[in-house]
Design a protein around this motif. Structure first.
Motif, PDB file in Angstrom:
ATOM      1  N   ARG A   5       0.827  -1.209   0.000  1.00 39.56           N
ATOM      2  CA  ARG A   5       0.000   0.000   0.000  1.00 39.56           C
ATOM      3  C   ARG A   5       0.859   1.256   0.000  1.00 39.56           C
ATOM      4  NH1 ARG A   5      -5.120  -1.194   4.031  1.00 39.56           N
ATOM      5  NH2 ARG A   5      -5.763  -3.101   3.013  1.00 39.56           N
ATOM      6  N   LYS A   6       1.949   1.252   0.796  1.00 39.27           N
ATOM      7  CA  LYS A   6       2.833   2.412   0.843  1.00 39.27           C
ATOM      8  C   LYS A   6       3.500   2.631  -0.502  1.00 39.27           C
ATOM      9  CE  LYS A   6       3.924   2.250   5.761  1.00 39.27           C
ATOM     10  NZ  LYS A   6       4.936   1.921   6.751  1.00 39.27           N
ATOM     11  N   LYS A   7       3.986   1.544  -1.131  1.00 41.50           N
ATOM     12  CA  LYS A   7       4.603   1.652  -2.450  1.00 41.50           C
ATOM     13  C   LYS A   7       3.600   2.180  -3.459  1.00 41.50           C
ATOM     14  CE  LYS A   7       8.058  -2.029  -2.216  1.00 41.50           C
ATOM     15  NZ  LYS A   7       8.403  -3.354  -2.750  1.00 41.50           N
ATOM     16  N   ALA A   8       2.393   1.659  -3.409  1.00 34.92           N
ATOM     17  CA  ALA A   8       1.348   2.076  -4.348  1.00 34.92           C
ATOM     18  C   ALA A   8       1.057   3.561  -4.191  1.00 34.92           C
ATOM     19  CB  ALA A   8       0.078   1.260  -4.130  1.00 34.92           C
ATOM     20  N   ALA A   9       0.943   4.009  -2.967  1.00 36.42           N
ATOM     21  CA  ALA A   9       0.642   5.420  -2.716  1.00 36.42           C
ATOM     22  C   ALA A   9       1.769   6.306  -3.238  1.00 36.42           C
ATOM     23  CB  ALA A   9       0.408   5.654  -1.237  1.00 36.42           C
ATOM     24  N   SER A  10       2.997   5.833  -3.116  1.00 36.60           N
ATOM     25  CA  SER A  10       4.128   6.635  -3.589  1.00 36.60           C
ATOM     26  C   SER A  10       4.161   6.698  -5.117  1.00 36.60           C
ATOM     27  CB  SER A  10       5.450   6.083  -3.049  1.00 36.60           C
ATOM     28  OG  SER A  10       5.752   4.842  -3.649  1.00 36.60           O
ATOM     29  N   PRO A  30     -12.318  -4.180 -17.191  1.00 41.92           N
ATOM     30  CA  PRO A  30     -11.467  -3.457 -18.142  1.00 41.92           C
ATOM     31  C   PRO A  30     -11.219  -1.996 -17.724  1.00 41.92           C
ATOM     32  CG  PRO A  30     -13.095  -4.761 -19.320  1.00 41.92           C
ATOM     33  CD  PRO A  30     -13.456  -4.810 -17.861  1.00 41.92           C
ATOM     34  N   ALA A  31     -12.252  -1.329 -17.215  1.00 44.94           N
ATOM     35  CA  ALA A  31     -12.083   0.059 -16.756  1.00 44.94           C
ATOM     36  C   ALA A  31     -11.161   0.108 -15.537  1.00 44.94           C
ATOM     37  CB  ALA A  31     -13.435   0.685 -16.436  1.00 44.94           C
ATOM     38  N   GLY A  32     -11.309  -0.841 -14.630  1.00 43.58           N
ATOM     39  CA  GLY A  32     -10.449  -0.896 -13.446  1.00 43.58           C
ATOM     40  C   GLY A  32      -8.997  -1.139 -13.826  1.00 43.58           C
ATOM     41  N   ALA A  33      -8.779  -2.020 -14.803  1.00 43.85           N
ATOM     42  CA  ALA A  33      -7.412  -2.300 -15.253  1.00 43.85           C
ATOM     43  C   ALA A  33      -6.788  -1.047 -15.861  1.00 43.85           C
ATOM     44  CB  ALA A  33      -7.423  -3.436 -16.267  1.00 43.85           C
ATOM     45  N   LYS A  38      -0.624  -1.315 -14.126  1.00 45.62           N
ATOM     46  CA  LYS A  38       0.444  -2.193 -13.639  1.00 45.62           C
ATOM     47  C   LYS A  38       0.992  -1.791 -12.274  1.00 45.62           C
ATOM     48  CE  LYS A  38       3.976   0.175 -16.311  1.00 45.62           C
ATOM     49  NZ  LYS A  38       4.943   0.052 -17.390  1.00 45.62           N
ATOM     50  N   ASP A  39       0.832  -0.532 -11.884  1.00 51.69           N
ATOM     51  CA  ASP A  39       1.298  -0.119 -10.553  1.00 51.69           C
ATOM     52  C   ASP A  39       0.534  -0.830  -9.434  1.00 51.69           C
ATOM     53  OD1 ASP A  39       3.145   1.576 -11.679  1.00 51.69           O
ATOM     54  OD2 ASP A  39       1.927   3.382 -11.430  1.00 51.69           O
ATOM     55  N   ALA A  40      -0.661  -1.311  -9.763  1.00 54.38           N
ATOM     56  CA  ALA A  40      -1.483  -2.002  -8.759  1.00 54.38           C
ATOM     57  C   ALA A  40      -1.104  -3.470  -8.598  1.00 54.38           C
ATOM     58  CB  ALA A  40      -2.963  -1.886  -9.136  1.00 54.38           C
TER      59      ALA A  40
END
Length: 162
Positions: A5-10, A30-33, A38-40
């Motif tokens: 989560r911390k990496k994602a937020a950064s 598809p919209a969520g992707a 890829k950061d997720a």
């Protein structure tokens, strides 16, 4: 998961927004992707391995829609270790991968004992026209699988492969 989560937020996407997206009843994968991308993937990978079955399944489906080289490994891992709903999501997600990546995922899915997982894997094999590549696995299913409907489907698929 906290570190993901911390990496994602950064990186600029909000992990809480992703979690809220996954908690919805009906998702536009598809919209969520497209939105989370890829950061997720690190957070989604953690969620797939997590204890919340519903969140894990939705995360696995979402991963299948993301275009990134790491997705194949995440789905292959899900095909090997997840619950049946996660293994089904992996077999489904294989359809959106290049053939060589899909083949590795589906090879694991075709070895599964769960009829639903095998059924989805065979659908993916058929839609991607990978039957010749996975012929030995399909032949094995046609002769040895316990579920008669799956066995029959595999026999029918074998006739089309020859």
């Amino acid at each position: 998961m906290a570190q993901s989560r911390k990496k994602a937020a950064s990186k600029g996407f909000d992990p809480e927004e992703l979690l809220n997206f996954l908690r919805q009843d009906e998702l536009d994968y598809p919209a969520g992707a497209k939105k989370f991308g890829k950061d997720a993937l690190p957070l989604l990978s953690d969620l797939i391995e997590g204890s919340d079955e519903n969140l894990s399944m939705k995360a696995a489906y979402l991963v299948g829609y993301i275009d990134d080289d790491r997705v194949g490994d995440i789905l292959k891992n899900a095909a090997e270790k997840g619950s049946s709903t996660i293994r089904i999501a992996a077999a489904f997600g294989a359809q959106k991968r290049p053939p060589e990546v899909a083949e590795a995922i589906l090879s694991k899915s075709l070895e599964d004992n769960n009829p639903s997982v095998v059924k989805f894997a065979m659908r993916s094999v058929s839609s991607m026209k990978l039957g010749k590549n996975l012929k030995s696995k399909i032949d094995h299913i046609s002769k040895h699988f316990l579920d008669e409907d799956i066995k029959k489907s595999a026999k029918d698929m074998m006739k089309k492969i020859k």
